[in-house]
Design a protein around this motif. Structure first.
Motif, mmCIF file in Angstrom:
data_model
loop_
_atom_site.group_PDB
_atom_site.id
_atom_site.type_symbol
_atom_site.label_atom_id
_atom_site.label_comp_id
_atom_site.label_asym_id
_atom_site.label_seq_id
_atom_site.Cartn_x
_atom_site.Cartn_y
_atom_site.Cartn_z
ATOM 1 N N GLU A 90 -16.871 -36.879 18.182
ATOM 2 C CA GLU A 90 -15.138 -36.532 18.451
ATOM 3 C C GLU A 90 -14.848 -37.206 20.266
ATOM 4 O OE1 GLU A 90 -17.131 -34.605 17.151
ATOM 5 O OE2 GLU A 90 -17.097 -35.227 14.600
ATOM 6 N N TYR A 121 -5.027 -36.433 17.277
ATOM 7 C CA TYR A 121 -3.485 -37.208 17.880
ATOM 8 C C TYR A 121 -3.034 -36.953 19.140
ATOM 9 C CZ TYR A 121 1.486 -36.773 18.086
ATOM 10 O OH TYR A 121 2.709 -37.352 18.882
ATOM 11 N N THR A 144 -11.258 -44.080 12.635
ATOM 12 C CA THR A 144 -9.761 -44.040 12.097
ATOM 13 C C THR A 144 -10.132 -42.303 11.410
ATOM 14 O OG1 THR A 144 -11.370 -45.300 10.606
ATOM 15 C CG2 THR A 144 -10.674 -43.496 9.246
ATOM 16 N N GLY A 145 -8.534 -42.061 11.230
ATOM 17 C CA GLY A 145 -8.644 -40.462 11.021
ATOM 18 C C GLY A 145 -7.903 -40.215 12.761
ATOM 19 N N GLU A 190 -3.087 -33.122 6.718
ATOM 20 C CA GLU A 190 -4.651 -33.351 6.391
ATOM 21 C C GLU A 190 -5.679 -34.168 6.194
ATOM 22 O OE1 GLU A 190 -4.905 -32.400 2.591
ATOM 23 O OE2 GLU A 190 -3.705 -30.329 2.620
ATOM 24 N N ASP A 191 -4.972 -36.101 6.363
ATOM 25 C CA ASP A 191 -6.358 -36.626 7.190
ATOM 26 C C ASP A 191 -5.940 -37.096 8.135
ATOM 27 O OD1 ASP A 191 -2.941 -37.338 7.074
ATOM 28 O OD2 ASP A 191 -3.960 -39.421 6.110
ATOM 29 N N VAL A 192 -5.404 -36.553 9.311
ATOM 30 C CA VAL A 192 -5.330 -36.852 10.685
ATOM 31 C C VAL A 192 -6.124 -35.817 11.305
ATOM 32 C CG1 VAL A 192 -4.091 -37.152 13.185
ATOM 33 C CG2 VAL A 192 -2.689 -37.323 10.875
ATOM 34 N N LYS A 193 -7.060 -36.741 11.946
ATOM 35 C CA LYS A 193 -8.356 -36.095 13.003
ATOM 36 C C LYS A 193 -7.630 -36.032 14.213
ATOM 37 C CE LYS A 193 -11.901 -37.698 13.820
ATOM 38 N NZ LYS A 193 -13.416 -38.402 12.902
ATOM 39 N N GLU A 228 -9.633 -26.025 11.945
ATOM 40 C CA GLU A 228 -9.953 -27.026 11.095
ATOM 41 C C GLU A 228 -9.049 -26.873 9.318
ATOM 42 O OE1 GLU A 228 -12.970 -29.127 8.029
ATOM 43 O OE2 GLU A 228 -13.194 -26.741 8.715
ATOM 44 N N ARG A 247 -8.874 -31.542 15.523
ATOM 45 C CA ARG A 247 -9.153 -31.106 14.808
ATOM 46 C C ARG A 247 -10.687 -30.670 14.851
ATOM 47 N NH1 ARG A 247 -6.410 -30.217 9.845
ATOM 48 N NH2 ARG A 247 -4.849 -31.634 10.409
#
Length: 528
Positions: free
Chosen positions: A153, A123, A378-379, A118-121, A111, A133
């Motif tokens: 996720e 990729y 989102t993310g 930071e705002d990307v969960k 994490e 993440r």
């Protein structure tokens, strides 16, 4: 031997020859040849159900799990991720573990990792890998609890990178009743050209005013740089041929309107449907090929109608100044009025910016070939496919949908042909048709087995073979020979032939039977 008895024997002999030899010989020589077809296997295709699955591998990187959890996890590999930008990490992970076609590999990173903003969960890279993440894990959790905490996720990653219910329904939009399908998936399905063994791609430069503009475009170099990498990647799906042409004095089918507010000519969205037909008449066609044609037109307005802009339904200017027609192609308007002044000598030499043009055509080509829009949650961040024009996971999604579409098309064709041949018994089924039908059924069964096993390349290959074999059988010209030859015509032909011959024989037999009954009655009367 009395004359009457000899006539009786002659009549019986003729009747015996007709019944024993004549009728079987006539029946055998006039019967319709119908080779054997696997009707039982074909009937099973009508209720075919696919069980599709995706191989998912979840790999935990160093620092994601506690040392105690690492000891509890059996057969888990924890690679050392480079502290480099995510694009380089995607390449490194691809080289570390090259995933098979149709699979998805999710790398779980700590994490606190700086590999992602930071705002990307999540990729998603160009290959079949994704960086996730890690959410917080309790140190007391076992393997099942850790994986269940990642279910949401991982499911989002798989729905983004692989096929989904909407993709499959959209691929079957022409063959099944739509129940639950989004408007966007339906639009993507209607926009994409249907599956075919090959496609013809034509780039056309329209110069309506050659006296004012001398246009130069490096179409060969542009195709090699921007289009060919995409076509190379799509080679397993279909064969492509590309050609180009320049059309002079080719004008649009509508007159643009001058808009004083922007001091430019405009084409409204409602008028775009009237543009294609007049232009299409000038494009010509490749009569030597039966493959579908995708047309991409670059239109340079004449000096009297420049600049020319396209407006959407909201009356806003389209940024690309282009539009596309479903299953036909696209048109881009390229304004050149700012490249020269009013005193310039005519015709003006103009070099077209092919990077700008091919960027638009490449996006339209992706839509035409069925590469659907992806709207990640989102993310999520999706890496651009780059010069290849298509990410590996996008290719997998296309392979899934095309394989399912081909299987549905081939099974529908074979089932329809079998029903037709079963209902009309006087259609000739020669050995070639039977061979094609059997080949199509075998290829279909192999395609379904390979698709359920996740072998997309083989599934697509077998499904294409099934389509080709089923269409060759369905459109075989020999099927039409006796297709419209009903039974009443048979009676009209055979009755004048057999009636004159059969009446004397039948009357003689009736007379013989009558005499035999009379003799039996006389004999019985004498004995009484």
């Amino acid at each position: 031997m009395p004359e009457k008895q000899r006539g009786r024997y002659a009549a019986l002999a003729i009747a015996a020859v007709v019944i024993v030899v004549g009728i079987p010989l006539w029946w055998k020589t006039t019967e319709t040849y119908r080779a054997w077809l696997p009707f039982s296997e074909i009937s099973e295709l009508d209720s075919l159900q696919l069980q599709l699955s995706v191989d998912i591998e979840v790999v935990f990187s160093r620092g994601t799990l506690t040392p105690e959890q690492q000891k509890k996890f059996p057969l888990i590999s924890i690679p050392e991720l480079l502290t480099s930008p995510s694009t380089e990490a995607d390449l490194s992970l691809h080289m570390l573990s090259e995933s098979s076609c149709g699979s998805v590999v999710v790398y779980v990173i700590p994490e606190s990792s700086t590999l992602l903003p930071e705002d990307v969960k999540v990729y998603v890279g160009q290959r079949r890998t994704a960086l996730l993440r890690s959410p917080p894990f309790k140190t007391s959790w076992n393997l099942k609890e850790v994986l269940s905490n990642l279910d949401v996720e991982v499911e989002q990653v798989v729905s983004t990178m692989s096929f989904g219910h909407q993709d499959i329904v959209a691929a079957l939009s022409n063959r099944v009743r739509m129940t639950k399908v989004t408007k966007e998936s339906m639009a993507d399905s209607m926009r994409a050209i249907k599956s075919s063994p090959g496609y013809e791609i034509t780039f056309s430069l329209l110069n309506p005013d050659p006296k004012s503009h001398s246009l130069h475009w490096d179409i060969e170099g542009a195709v090699q740089s921007y289009i060919q990498p995409l076509l190379n990647k799509l080679a397993p799906i279909a064969n492509f041929s590309v050609d180009s042409q320049i059309l002079y004095y080719a004008v649009l089918g509508v007159n643009p309107r001058f808009d004083n507010s922007v001091s430019a000519y405009t084409l409204s969205a409602d008028s775009l449907s009237h543009v294609i037909n007049p232009v299409e008449a000038r494009l010509g066609s490749n009569a030597a090929s039966s493959n579908p044609v995708l047309n991409f037109l670059l239109y340079v307005p004449d000096a009297h109608h420049s600049p020319l802009f396209i407006r959407d339904h909201s009356k806003r200017k389209v940024p690309s100044n282009a539009f596309h027609s479903p299953r036909w192609g696209g048109i881009m308007v390229y304004n050149v009025n700012e490249m020269y002044g009013p005193e310039a000598e005519r015709p003006v030499d103009i070099n077209i910016n092919m990077a700008k043009v091919m960027g638009v055509f490449l996006a339209q080509l992706r839509l035409m070939l069925g590469v659907q829009h992806t709207h990640p949650p989102t993310g999520f961040v999706l890496q651009s496919p780059g010069s290849a024009g298509l990410a590996d996971w996008e290719l997998d999604r296309l392979l899934w949908s095309r394989s399912v579409e081909n299987i549905a098309t081939a099974s529908t064709t074979i089932t329809s042909l079998a029903q037709l041949l079963d209902q009309i018994g006087n259609i000739v089924i020669n050995d070639n048709i039977a061979q094609q039908v059997s080949s199509a059924v075998t290829s279909l069964q192999s395609a379904v087995a390979e698709l359920e096993a996740g072998n997309l390349a083989f599934a697509l290959q077998y499904s294409r073979e099934a389509i080709l074999a089923s269409e060759r059988a369905f459109f075989d010209p020999s099927l039409l020979h006796l297709l419209y030859f009903p039974d009443d015509q048979k009676f009209a032909i055979y009755i004048p032939l057999f009636l004159p011959m059969c009446v004397p024989i039948v009357l003689s037999l009736l007379k013989i039977v009558s005499e035999a009954k009379k003799r039996r009655a006389d004999k019985q009367a004498k004995s009484d």
